[in-house]
Scaffold this motif. Structure first.
Motif, PDB file in Angstrom:
ATOM      1  N   LYS A   1       0.833  -1.211   0.000  1.00  0.00           N
ATOM      2  CA  LYS A   1       0.000   0.000   0.000  1.00  0.00           C
ATOM      3  C   LYS A   1       0.858   1.247   0.000  1.00  0.00           C
ATOM      4  CE  LYS A   1      -1.777   1.136   3.877  1.00  0.00           C
ATOM      5  NZ  LYS A   1      -2.587   1.139   5.111  1.00  0.00           N
ATOM      6  N   TYR A   2       1.910   1.270   0.805  1.00  0.00           N
ATOM      7  CA  TYR A   2       2.799   2.426   0.850  1.00  0.00           C
ATOM      8  C   TYR A   2       3.476   2.648  -0.508  1.00  0.00           C
ATOM      9  CZ  TYR A   2       2.387   1.880   5.934  1.00  0.00           C
ATOM     10  OH  TYR A   2       1.914   1.780   7.203  1.00  0.00           O
TER      11      TYR A   2
ATOM     12  N   GLN B   1      12.798  14.018  -4.152  1.00  0.00           N
ATOM     13  CA  GLN B   1      12.324  12.676  -3.800  1.00  0.00           C
ATOM     14  C   GLN B   1      12.758  12.277  -2.396  1.00  0.00           C
ATOM     15  OE1 GLN B   1      10.365  11.032  -6.247  1.00  0.00           O
ATOM     16  NE2 GLN B   1      10.644  13.020  -7.244  1.00  0.00           N
ATOM     17  N   ILE B   2      13.598  13.091  -1.742  1.00  0.00           N
ATOM     18  CA  ILE B   2      14.111  12.751  -0.409  1.00  0.00           C
ATOM     19  C   ILE B   2      12.989  12.483   0.602  1.00  0.00           C
ATOM     20  CG2 ILE B   2      15.360  13.707   1.587  1.00  0.00           C
ATOM     21  CD1 ILE B   2      17.367  14.900  -0.343  1.00  0.00           C
ATOM     22  N   PRO B   3      11.962  13.348   0.710  1.00  0.00           N
ATOM     23  CA  PRO B   3      10.889  13.040   1.670  1.00  0.00           C
ATOM     24  C   PRO B   3      10.213  11.704   1.406  1.00  0.00           C
ATOM     25  CG  PRO B   3      10.740  15.322   0.937  1.00  0.00           C
ATOM     26  CD  PRO B   3      11.763  14.654   0.075  1.00  0.00           C
ATOM     27  N   LEU B   4      10.010  11.380   0.139  1.00  0.00           N
ATOM     28  CA  LEU B   4       9.372  10.115  -0.206  1.00  0.00           C
ATOM     29  C   LEU B   4      10.243   8.934   0.193  1.00  0.00           C
ATOM     30  CD1 LEU B   4       7.102   8.556  -1.627  1.00  0.00           C
ATOM     31  CD2 LEU B   4       8.358   8.867  -3.772  1.00  0.00           C
TER      32      LEU B   4
ATOM     33  N   ILE C   1      10.972   4.429   6.522  1.00  0.00           N
ATOM     34  CA  ILE C   1      10.453   4.333   7.892  1.00  0.00           C
ATOM     35  C   ILE C   1       9.211   3.446   7.938  1.00  0.00           C
ATOM     36  CG2 ILE C   1       9.368   5.654   9.749  1.00  0.00           C
ATOM     37  CD1 ILE C   1      11.287   7.913   9.153  1.00  0.00           C
ATOM     38  N   MET C   2       8.301   3.632   6.992  1.00  0.00           N
ATOM     39  CA  MET C   2       7.064   2.842   6.989  1.00  0.00           C
ATOM     40  C   MET C   2       7.328   1.354   6.777  1.00  0.00           C
ATOM     41  SD  MET C   2       4.495   5.321   4.822  1.00  0.00           S
ATOM     42  CE  MET C   2       3.878   6.859   5.527  1.00  0.00           C
ATOM     43  N   MET C   3       8.391   1.044   6.039  1.00  0.00           N
ATOM     44  CA  MET C   3       8.712  -0.358   5.783  1.00  0.00           C
ATOM     45  C   MET C   3       9.642  -0.942   6.837  1.00  0.00           C
ATOM     46  SD  MET C   3       9.170  -0.157   1.623  1.00  0.00           S
ATOM     47  CE  MET C   3       9.571  -1.890   1.470  1.00  0.00           C
ATOM     48  N   GLY C   4       9.984  -0.150   7.856  1.00  0.00           N
ATOM     49  CA  GLY C   4      10.781  -0.653   8.957  1.00  0.00           C
ATOM     50  C   GLY C   4      12.263  -0.747   8.676  1.00  0.00           C
TER      51      GLY C   4
END
Length: 274
Positions: free
Chosen positions: A140-141, A205-208, A214-217
């Motif tokens: 999803k991310y 693209q750095i924020p992405l 982080i979201m993927m651990g």
């Protein structure tokens, strides 16, 4: 007695089915309750390489196709960008010092358009390559990152157009006016414009990248915050290595932009509690 035995057998069968279903469900769920990859199977290295090459070829073909479509319109793009950045008057007239200089400028414009479109395509193809090993929430991310990548690339182009390019060329004119007559060569000047625009499209693209990591651990906000000085040094080094501006103005602006995006992303993550 026969009915009771049949009933008992049905109960045992149902219980066995339920147990098997529960076991299957448990097999697809990790400790945190996140659905595990159902397609995560071991593949030979040759298959991985073949798949990666195929995904990369798709990105290259799409970027090339966009470049071909944009190439006939490159003249208008060159004129618009040139006179938007440089001041009006005789000083802004482009000088052509080689027979292929204008052709190369057109190719660079078309290639920049292909790069901008290829960024989200590359994110999606990376997702397709990694999909069998991703958890459901990770998929999803990644899918949400595809349009986000295009939006960030456009924001980077606009930032370069409205902020970076005017600042750099104002600086160039300021320190060069007393040194001699100023003449802008089409190849070098326009190449610098496009390189800076392309850099900023990628830099934004750095924020992405941070969010996905982080979201993927892969990492945490606290770890990134603790190592911020290393990242700042890396940003500065990359900016100076990759920038064609020998005066140092462009690398400094790019490095500050990278550090600002990095710190801004960490600040937003802290604010939302992630």
């Amino acid at each position: 007695m026969g009915e009771h035995r049949a009933s008992d057998e049905r109960v045992a069968t149902d219980g066995g089915t339920s147990t098997a279903a529960a076991t299957a469900d448990d097999a697809e769920t990790d400790v945190g309750g996140i659905s595990a990859p159902t397609e995560d199977q071991e593949m030979p290295l040759a298959d991985h390489i073949e798949e990666m090459i195929k995904r990369l070829a798709i990105v290259i073909v799409i970027a090339g196709s966009v470049s071909i479509v944009v190439f006939p319109l490159a003249d208008q793009a060159i004129t618009f960008l040139w006179y938007s950045v440089l001041p009006e008057g005789e000083i802004a007239q482009p000088r052509v010092y080689g027979p292929l200089e204008f052709i190369f400028a057109r190719i660079k414009v078309a290639s920049l358009a292909g790069l901008i479109v290829a960024l989200p395509v590359m994110v999606y193809q990376t997702y397709r390559f990694m999909r069998p090993g991703l958890y459901r929430n990770e998929r999803k991310y990644y899918l949400a990152a595809v349009p986000t990548s295009l939006v960030l690339a456009v924001v980077g182009v606009l930032f370069a157009y409205f902020v970076v390019l005017p600042a750099i060329f104002t600086y160039f004119l300021t320190y060069s006016q007393d040194a001699g007559a100023i003449a802008f060569g089409l190849g070098d000047t326009f190449g610098l414009m496009l390189i800076l625009i392309a850099y900023l499209a990628i830099v934004f693209q750095i924020p992405l990248i941070i969010m996905l990591a982080i979201m993927m651990g892969i990492t945490t906000r606290d770890w990134l915050a603790d190592k911020r000085l290393y990242f700042w040094g890396a940003f500065l080094g990359l900016a100076f290595i990759s920038s064609p501006d020998p005066t140092g103005m462009a690398p400094i602006i790019i490095a500050l932009t990278m550090a600002g995006l990095f710190e801004g992303t960490l600040l937003v993550l802290k604010w939302v509690g992630r």
